[in-house]
Motif scaffolding. Structure first.
Motif, PDB file in Angstrom:
ATOM      1  N   LEU A 132       0.845  -1.191   0.000  1.00 45.57           N
ATOM      2  CA  LEU A 132       0.000   0.000   0.000  1.00 45.57           C
ATOM      3  C   LEU A 132       0.882   1.242   0.000  1.00 45.57           C
ATOM      4  O   LEU A 132       1.959   1.254   0.612  1.00 45.57           O
ATOM      5  N   ASN A 133       0.431   2.271  -0.683  1.00 45.14           N
ATOM      6  CA  ASN A 133       1.178   3.518  -0.788  1.00 45.14           C
ATOM      7  C   ASN A 133       0.742   4.502   0.288  1.00 45.14           C
ATOM      8  O   ASN A 133      -0.454   4.651   0.562  1.00 45.14           O
ATOM      9  N   PHE A 134       1.716   5.180   0.873  1.00 43.32           N
ATOM     10  CA  PHE A 134       1.398   6.295   1.763  1.00 43.32           C
ATOM     11  C   PHE A 134       0.948   7.484   0.913  1.00 43.32           C
ATOM     12  O   PHE A 134       1.552   7.784  -0.118  1.00 43.32           O
ATOM     13  N   LEU A 178       3.265  10.914   9.824  1.00 43.26           N
ATOM     14  CA  LEU A 178       4.300  10.496   8.879  1.00 43.26           C
ATOM     15  C   LEU A 178       4.120  11.233   7.556  1.00 43.26           C
ATOM     16  O   LEU A 178       3.007  11.352   7.047  1.00 43.26           O
ATOM     17  N   VAL A 179       5.206  11.722   7.003  1.00 46.52           N
ATOM     18  CA  VAL A 179       5.147  12.505   5.762  1.00 46.52           C
ATOM     19  C   VAL A 179       5.248  11.561   4.565  1.00 46.52           C
ATOM     20  O   VAL A 179       6.289  10.916   4.360  1.00 46.52           O
ATOM     21  N   PRO A 180       4.187  11.439   3.763  1.00 45.69           N
ATOM     22  CA  PRO A 180       4.237  10.529   2.614  1.00 45.69           C
ATOM     23  C   PRO A 180       5.127  11.059   1.506  1.00 45.69           C
ATOM     24  O   PRO A 180       5.307  12.269   1.357  1.00 45.69           O
ATOM     25  N   TYR A 181       5.670  10.143   0.737  1.00 43.02           N
ATOM     26  CA  TYR A 181       6.489  10.519  -0.412  1.00 43.02           C
ATOM     27  C   TYR A 181       5.615  11.115  -1.505  1.00 43.02           C
ATOM     28  O   TYR A 181       4.558  10.578  -1.848  1.00 43.02           O
ATOM     29  N   GLY A 188       9.395  14.069   0.716  1.00 45.37           N
ATOM     30  CA  GLY A 188       8.706  13.246   1.696  1.00 45.37           C
ATOM     31  C   GLY A 188       9.527  12.031   2.058  1.00 45.37           C
ATOM     32  O   GLY A 188      10.586  11.759   1.477  1.00 45.37           O
ATOM     33  N   ASP A 189       9.048  11.280   3.028  1.00 48.02           N
ATOM     34  CA  ASP A 189       9.838  10.190   3.602  1.00 48.02           C
ATOM     35  C   ASP A 189       9.299   8.797   3.317  1.00 48.02           C
ATOM     36  O   ASP A 189      10.039   7.919   2.888  1.00 48.02           O
ATOM     37  N   THR A 209      11.168   3.621   2.616  1.00 48.21           N
ATOM     38  CA  THR A 209      11.428   5.046   2.815  1.00 48.21           C
ATOM     39  C   THR A 209      12.308   5.604   1.694  1.00 48.21           C
ATOM     40  O   THR A 209      13.033   4.864   1.031  1.00 48.21           O
ATOM     41  N   ARG A 210      12.212   6.904   1.515  1.00 47.91           N
ATOM     42  CA  ARG A 210      12.994   7.579   0.468  1.00 47.91           C
ATOM     43  C   ARG A 210      14.444   7.731   0.891  1.00 47.91           C
ATOM     44  O   ARG A 210      15.339   7.749   0.059  1.00 47.91           O
ATOM     45  N   HIS A 211      14.695   7.808   2.192  1.00 51.50           N
ATOM     46  CA  HIS A 211      16.041   8.057   2.694  1.00 51.50           C
ATOM     47  C   HIS A 211      16.434   7.003   3.720  1.00 51.50           C
ATOM     48  O   HIS A 211      15.579   6.334   4.326  1.00 51.50           O
TER      49      HIS A 211
END
Length: 284
Positions: A132-134, A178-181, A188-189, A209-211
């Motif tokens: 699932l996508n944030f 939480l900050v979605p990408y 975003g994260d 996560t992106r990072h």
């Protein structure tokens, strides 16, 4: 062709990618969620999503339904054929297989010893993995042929204890802020939530996560295992790092921030251990 008006269309067959196929003004029209023999109203997509020969369209109305259609309502991008009886799903899939073998393989299909598809013992709630996508509204999946995320949790595909877990996790993630990408802004994260589970209802929970640096890492590692219930047990929380600004879900590196890095499963007399990133048949 006018992309704003509703076009009436007769669906002649299924394309080998699963869309209903019809013709208008010398062009092929592909409609996701439409089936052979149906008379439908469709809205053509913008020119950027079409070619000179092929036009994609969205299903708007069904004027004459297939006799095996069991629901004329909206369909899920993850379950586009659940509007058909199961025997008809298998029949269409058999036809698609024949088309693929003939078109791409150049086989004389009528000469092949092609056996019938073996029906599944479970027609719903059979999967052992979901991604699932944030997004700003919580957790969801991409709408068909788009980068728009909608609040679809694919309840028809997953068991009840996973649906319940997803609902609780969604509320928790929203409460934590939480900050979605954001794909367009590449900011975003948190990109995806990946859940894998076995027949013992043990769950491997993955956060993409992106990072490499994960916000609230220690808090998440401490609190997410508490989502275990009498119906399911979280045995590992894994971070996967995907730094690429593309559609790939998983990056090359994963690390457990709590518990196990892998999930164990038994099929017959064979024992498997599979990680978040490893392939394991989703309906095994």
């Amino acid at each position: 062709m006018n992309t704003r008006q509703i076009l009436e269309l007769s669906i002649k067959k299924l394309a080998n990618t699963g869309e209903g196929l019809g013709y208008a003004d010398g062009r092929t029209i592909l409609v996701r969620g439409a089936f052979p023999g149906e008379e439908v109203g469709v809205k053509l997509r913008e020119p950027s999503q079409t070619t000179k020969e092929v036009v994609f369209a969205d299903l708007v109305t069904i004027k004459q339904a297939h006799p095996k259609r069991i629901d004329s309502g909206p369909f899920s991008a993850g379950t586009p054929w659940q509007n058909l009886t199961y025997d008809q799903q298998l029949s269409f899939k058999q036809d698609m297989l024949r088309d693929v073998l003939a078109y791409y393989g150049k086989f004389k299909v009528e000469e092949l010893p092609l056996q019938s598809i073996i029906p599944s013992a479970e027609q719903k709630h059979y999967r052992n993995k979901i991604t699932l996508n944030f997004f700003a509204g919580g957790l969801g999946t991409y709408e068909a042929e788009s980068h728009v995320i909608g609040p679809d949790h694919q309840q028809l595909l997953v068991p009840a204890f996973i649906s319940e877990l997803i609902d609780r996790l969604e509320k928790y993630f929203l409460d934590k802020g939480l900050v979605p990408y954001d794909r367009k802004a590449d900011s975003g994260d948190f990109r995806q939530l990946v859940l894998k589970w076995n027949k013992r209802s043990e769950v491997l929970l993955g956060l993409v996560t992106r990072h490499k640096t994960m916000p609230l890492r220690e808090k998440l590692a401490k609190e997410l295992p508490r989502f275990s219930t009498e119906h399911c047990k979280i045995i590992g929380v894994v971070q996967n790092i995907n730094k690429l600004a593309d559609d790939n879900i998983l990056g090359p590196k994963s690390r457990a921030i709590w518990g196990n890095e892998y999930l164990a499963e038994e099929i017959g007399a064979t024992n498997f251990q599979h990680t978040l990133a490893s392939f394991f048949q989703v309906n095994s």
